[in-house]
Design a protein around this motif. Structure first.
Motif, PDB file in Angstrom:
ATOM      1  N   PRO A   7      20.509  59.730  53.475  1.00  0.00           N
ATOM      2  CA  PRO A   7      20.085  60.840  54.123  1.00  0.00           C
ATOM      3  C   PRO A   7      20.034  62.234  53.332  1.00  0.00           C
ATOM      4  O   PRO A   7      19.229  63.018  53.457  1.00  0.00           O
ATOM      5  CB  PRO A   7      20.682  60.949  55.645  1.00  0.00           C
ATOM      6  N   LEU A   8      21.335  62.593  52.938  1.00  0.00           N
ATOM      7  CA  LEU A   8      21.626  63.698  52.036  1.00  0.00           C
ATOM      8  C   LEU A   8      20.747  63.666  50.939  1.00  0.00           C
ATOM      9  O   LEU A   8      20.347  64.752  50.568  1.00  0.00           O
ATOM     10  CB  LEU A   8      23.050  63.887  51.766  1.00  0.00           C
ATOM     11  N   ALA A   9      20.732  62.655  50.118  1.00  0.00           N
ATOM     12  CA  ALA A   9      19.907  62.797  49.102  1.00  0.00           C
ATOM     13  C   ALA A   9      18.317  62.711  49.303  1.00  0.00           C
ATOM     14  O   ALA A   9      17.683  63.804  48.514  1.00  0.00           O
ATOM     15  CB  ALA A   9      20.105  61.253  48.290  1.00  0.00           C
ATOM     16  N   GLU A  10      17.836  62.249  50.304  1.00  0.00           N
ATOM     17  CA  GLU A  10      16.588  62.510  50.640  1.00  0.00           C
ATOM     18  C   GLU A  10      16.211  63.843  51.074  1.00  0.00           C
ATOM     19  O   GLU A  10      15.320  64.654  50.700  1.00  0.00           O
ATOM     20  CB  GLU A  10      16.086  61.596  52.010  1.00  0.00           C
ATOM     21  N   GLN A  11      17.385  64.704  51.890  1.00  0.00           N
ATOM     22  CA  GLN A  11      17.095  66.048  52.499  1.00  0.00           C
ATOM     23  C   GLN A  11      16.981  66.928  51.040  1.00  0.00           C
ATOM     24  O   GLN A  11      16.439  67.833  50.861  1.00  0.00           O
ATOM     25  CB  GLN A  11      18.354  66.357  53.060  1.00  0.00           C
ATOM     26  N   LEU A  12      17.958  66.602  49.769  1.00  0.00           N
ATOM     27  CA  LEU A  12      18.089  67.407  48.790  1.00  0.00           C
ATOM     28  C   LEU A  12      16.640  67.261  47.887  1.00  0.00           C
ATOM     29  O   LEU A  12      16.206  68.116  47.605  1.00  0.00           O
ATOM     30  CB  LEU A  12      19.211  66.909  48.052  1.00  0.00           C
ATOM     31  N   ARG A  13      15.994  66.160  47.837  1.00  0.00           N
ATOM     32  CA  ARG A  13      14.589  65.704  47.006  1.00  0.00           C
ATOM     33  C   ARG A  13      13.701  66.687  47.988  1.00  0.00           C
ATOM     34  O   ARG A  13      12.810  67.156  47.422  1.00  0.00           O
ATOM     35  CB  ARG A  13      14.400  64.209  47.234  1.00  0.00           C
ATOM     36  N   GLN A  14      13.750  66.627  49.306  1.00  0.00           N
ATOM     37  CA  GLN A  14      12.689  67.231  50.008  1.00  0.00           C
ATOM     38  C   GLN A  14      12.822  68.868  49.687  1.00  0.00           C
ATOM     39  O   GLN A  14      11.744  69.749  49.694  1.00  0.00           O
ATOM     40  CB  GLN A  14      12.813  67.119  51.496  1.00  0.00           C
ATOM     41  N   GLN A  15      14.115  69.360  49.688  1.00  0.00           N
ATOM     42  CA  GLN A  15      14.084  70.451  49.441  1.00  0.00           C
ATOM     43  C   GLN A  15      13.746  71.208  47.949  1.00  0.00           C
ATOM     44  O   GLN A  15      13.243  72.285  47.538  1.00  0.00           O
ATOM     45  CB  GLN A  15      15.808  71.162  49.450  1.00  0.00           C
ATOM     46  N   LEU A  16      14.078  70.362  46.902  1.00  0.00           N
ATOM     47  CA  LEU A  16      13.648  70.391  45.566  1.00  0.00           C
ATOM     48  C   LEU A  16      12.086  70.651  45.497  1.00  0.00           C
ATOM     49  O   LEU A  16      11.592  71.395  44.825  1.00  0.00           O
ATOM     50  CB  LEU A  16      14.231  69.509  44.798  1.00  0.00           C
ATOM     51  N   ALA A  17      11.528  69.646  46.296  1.00  0.00           N
ATOM     52  CA  ALA A  17       9.962  69.542  46.201  1.00  0.00           C
ATOM     53  C   ALA A  17       9.596  70.833  47.057  1.00  0.00           C
ATOM     54  O   ALA A  17       8.357  71.410  46.553  1.00  0.00           O
ATOM     55  CB  ALA A  17       9.570  68.514  47.229  1.00  0.00           C
ATOM     56  N   GLU A  18      10.084  71.465  48.142  1.00  0.00           N
ATOM     57  CA  GLU A  18       9.622  72.533  48.673  1.00  0.00           C
ATOM     58  C   GLU A  18       9.827  73.694  47.737  1.00  0.00           C
ATOM     59  O   GLU A  18       8.826  74.548  47.924  1.00  0.00           O
ATOM     60  CB  GLU A  18      10.649  72.877  50.127  1.00  0.00           C
ATOM     61  N   LEU A  19      10.908  73.753  46.987  1.00  0.00           N
ATOM     62  CA  LEU A  19      11.211  74.921  45.942  1.00  0.00           C
ATOM     63  C   LEU A  19      10.177  74.822  44.929  1.00  0.00           C
ATOM     64  O   LEU A  19       9.448  75.752  44.590  1.00  0.00           O
ATOM     65  CB  LEU A  19      12.483  74.720  45.410  1.00  0.00           C
ATOM     66  N   LEU A  20       9.517  73.639  44.668  1.00  0.00           N
ATOM     67  CA  LEU A  20       8.588  73.522  43.652  1.00  0.00           C
ATOM     68  C   LEU A  20       7.099  73.880  44.300  1.00  0.00           C
ATOM     69  O   LEU A  20       6.409  74.576  43.626  1.00  0.00           O
ATOM     70  CB  LEU A  20       8.211  71.835  43.061  1.00  0.00           C
ATOM     71  N   ARG A  21       6.936  73.581  45.574  1.00  0.00           N
ATOM     72  CA  ARG A  21       5.779  74.289  46.206  1.00  0.00           C
ATOM     73  C   ARG A  21       5.872  75.708  46.091  1.00  0.00           C
ATOM     74  O   ARG A  21       4.571  76.140  46.176  1.00  0.00           O
ATOM     75  CB  ARG A  21       5.954  73.368  47.634  1.00  0.00           C
ATOM     76  N   TYR A  61      24.816  74.766  42.924  1.00  0.00           N
ATOM     77  CA  TYR A  61      25.181  75.498  44.202  1.00  0.00           C
ATOM     78  C   TYR A  61      25.487  74.254  45.064  1.00  0.00           C
ATOM     79  O   TYR A  61      26.349  74.347  45.851  1.00  0.00           O
ATOM     80  CB  TYR A  61      24.182  76.527  44.905  1.00  0.00           C
ATOM     81  N   VAL A  62      24.392  73.347  45.186  1.00  0.00           N
ATOM     82  CA  VAL A  62      24.517  72.260  46.270  1.00  0.00           C
ATOM     83  C   VAL A  62      26.014  71.398  45.981  1.00  0.00           C
ATOM     84  O   VAL A  62      26.609  71.296  47.011  1.00  0.00           O
ATOM     85  CB  VAL A  62      23.618  71.276  46.127  1.00  0.00           C
ATOM     86  N   ARG A  63      26.322  71.431  44.622  1.00  0.00           N
ATOM     87  CA  ARG A  63      27.481  70.494  44.386  1.00  0.00           C
ATOM     88  C   ARG A  63      28.739  71.368  44.780  1.00  0.00           C
ATOM     89  O   ARG A  63      29.580  70.863  45.206  1.00  0.00           O
ATOM     90  CB  ARG A  63      27.700  70.278  42.787  1.00  0.00           C
ATOM     91  N   TYR A  64      28.745  72.620  44.370  1.00  0.00           N
ATOM     92  CA  TYR A  64      30.005  73.606  44.664  1.00  0.00           C
ATOM     93  C   TYR A  64      30.043  73.499  46.464  1.00  0.00           C
ATOM     94  O   TYR A  64      31.188  73.281  46.711  1.00  0.00           O
ATOM     95  CB  TYR A  64      29.735  74.775  44.073  1.00  0.00           C
ATOM     96  N   SER A  65      28.971  73.724  47.003  1.00  0.00           N
ATOM     97  CA  SER A  65      29.005  73.618  48.477  1.00  0.00           C
ATOM     98  C   SER A  65      29.767  72.549  48.994  1.00  0.00           C
ATOM     99  O   SER A  65      30.470  72.299  49.848  1.00  0.00           O
ATOM    100  CB  SER A  65      27.352  73.836  48.800  1.00  0.00           C
ATOM    101  N   ALA A  66      29.448  71.332  48.546  1.00  0.00           N
ATOM    102  CA  ALA A  66      29.701  70.027  49.009  1.00  0.00           C
ATOM    103  C   ALA A  66      31.275  70.002  48.737  1.00  0.00           C
ATOM    104  O   ALA A  66      32.053  69.500  49.378  1.00  0.00           O
ATOM    105  CB  ALA A  66      28.771  68.926  48.168  1.00  0.00           C
ATOM    106  N   LYS A  67      31.727  70.135  47.634  1.00  0.00           N
ATOM    107  CA  LYS A  67      33.141  70.348  47.281  1.00  0.00           C
ATOM    108  C   LYS A  67      33.872  71.092  48.148  1.00  0.00           C
ATOM    109  O   LYS A  67      35.025  70.807  48.494  1.00  0.00           O
ATOM    110  CB  LYS A  67      33.399  70.633  45.642  1.00  0.00           C
ATOM    111  N   ALA A  68      33.317  72.333  48.386  1.00  0.00           N
ATOM    112  CA  ALA A  68      33.785  73.375  49.332  1.00  0.00           C
ATOM    113  C   ALA A  68      34.030  72.552  50.686  1.00  0.00           C
ATOM    114  O   ALA A  68      35.190  72.779  51.239  1.00  0.00           O
ATOM    115  CB  ALA A  68      33.332  74.775  49.214  1.00  0.00           C
TER     116      ALA A  68
END
Length: 77
Positions: A7-21, A61-68
């Motif tokens: 679910p996290l990977a799908e949410q990230l993919r959607q956010q990347l797609a939204e940024l591209l849009r 930023y997602v990686r650092y946020s996840a680590k934090a």
């Protein structure tokens, strides 16, 4: 990926797609995204480099946020 990560990977993919849009006005359907990238973004070097830099920055930023968050959860009593 584990079941918990899907679910996290799908949410990230959607956010990347939204940024591209937002930056290109690409198609709204996620199914059309791959074709749009291959057909339009890949043919414009400046746009391709912009998308690459934005996605890299977002993933950093997602990686650092996840680590934090993981560190905060591990430190919690």
């Amino acid at each position: 990926t584990s079941k918990a990560e899907k679910p996290l990977a799908e949410q990230l993919r959607q956010q990347l797609a939204e940024l591209l849009r937002e930056i290109t006005g690409s198609p709204q359907r996620a199914d059309d995204l791959r074709g749009y990238i291959l057909g339009s973004v890949a043919n414009d070097l400046d746009l391709l480099l912009l998308v690459k830099q934005l996605w890299e920055q977002m993933l950093i930023y997602v990686r650092y946020s996840a680590k934090a968050r993981a560190a905060g959860t591990a430190d919690a009593p």
